[in-house]
Design an enzyme around this catalytic site. Sequence first.
Site, PDB file in Angstrom:
ATOM      1  N   SER A  51       0.851  -1.186   0.000  1.00 46.74           N
ATOM      2  CA  SER A  51       0.000   0.000   0.000  1.00 46.74           C
ATOM      3  C   SER A  51       0.886   1.235   0.000  1.00 46.74           C
ATOM      4  O   SER A  51       2.069   1.153   0.367  1.00 46.74           O
ATOM      5  CB  SER A  51      -0.891  -0.003   1.251  1.00 46.74           C
ATOM      6  OG  SER A  51      -1.555   1.230   1.435  1.00 46.74           O
ATOM      7  N   TYR A 103      -2.900  -0.201  10.665  1.00 50.91           N
ATOM      8  CA  TYR A 103      -2.926  -0.628   9.260  1.00 50.91           C
ATOM      9  C   TYR A 103      -1.599  -0.285   8.595  1.00 50.91           C
ATOM     10  O   TYR A 103      -1.022  -1.101   7.864  1.00 50.91           O
ATOM     11  CB  TYR A 103      -4.079   0.056   8.533  1.00 50.91           C
ATOM     12  CG  TYR A 103      -4.155  -0.258   7.056  1.00 50.91           C
ATOM     13  CD1 TYR A 103      -4.775  -1.425   6.613  1.00 50.91           C
ATOM     14  CD2 TYR A 103      -3.622   0.605   6.105  1.00 50.91           C
ATOM     15  CE1 TYR A 103      -4.863  -1.723   5.263  1.00 50.91           C
ATOM     16  CE2 TYR A 103      -3.694   0.319   4.758  1.00 50.91           C
ATOM     17  CZ  TYR A 103      -4.317  -0.842   4.338  1.00 50.91           C
ATOM     18  OH  TYR A 103      -4.388  -1.140   2.997  1.00 50.91           O
TER      19      TYR A 103
END
Length: 253
Positions: free
Chosen positions: A144, A157
Amino acid sequence: MKLFDLTGRLALVTGSSKGIGLAIAKGLAQAGASIVLNGRDHTALEAARSDLAATGADVYAVSFDVTDAAAVAEAVERIETEIGPIEILFNNAGMQHRAPLQDFPLDAWERLKATNIDSVFFVGQAVARKMIARGHGKIINIASVQSELARPGIAPYTATKGAVKMLTKGMATDWARFGLQVNAIGPGYFVTELNAALVTDPEFSGWLERRTPAGRWGTVDELAGAAVFLASDASSFINGHILYVDGGITSSL
């Protein structure tokens, strides 16, 4: 274009009943690969399999929990025995939970670690053992932009996606000598169900469009080219690389 041809190769894509995983599966199928879809929701998984099969793709659905090491090992054996050797693996399964760090629930922290990190290790290891014996294989993890950048409310996260980046590099370091290429795709902000609340938030969308050099959200089909490239012979000497598909957001302050 033969370098990008995936005809005759079997690809397992975890977390692929919708969103980024399904878009990647469609892109691989268009390049000629046979596809094994994975997810825990049997109904959604079968619907995805049926839709993809309707396009002419050779596609299978295998439901198993990627956070359960024993279930992963059993499923990989079943796929290899009943369907064929897994030559391409996309570790896509993942989740998000947003909360202020000081109030972040412990159970959410544990679920994030299991879904975003453990699954990459469990599935990657089980499939790599088969690939190593054959002397070739492609493993692509989904990282990501949060592998590099943080935002308020998603620190755990961010930690998991940083771990995916470094696990990718570690896998490449250990397994390249056996003929495997292990890389990752780092998506930026894409229109998905996971991001639905952000997409419909005018303040956030306005900020994102100003922050991203491309000036917009990504669409999941724009990940297909990167997926095919890293799954194909075109990337035969690329190892431990994180390919950011983010409209330039990691390149600009």
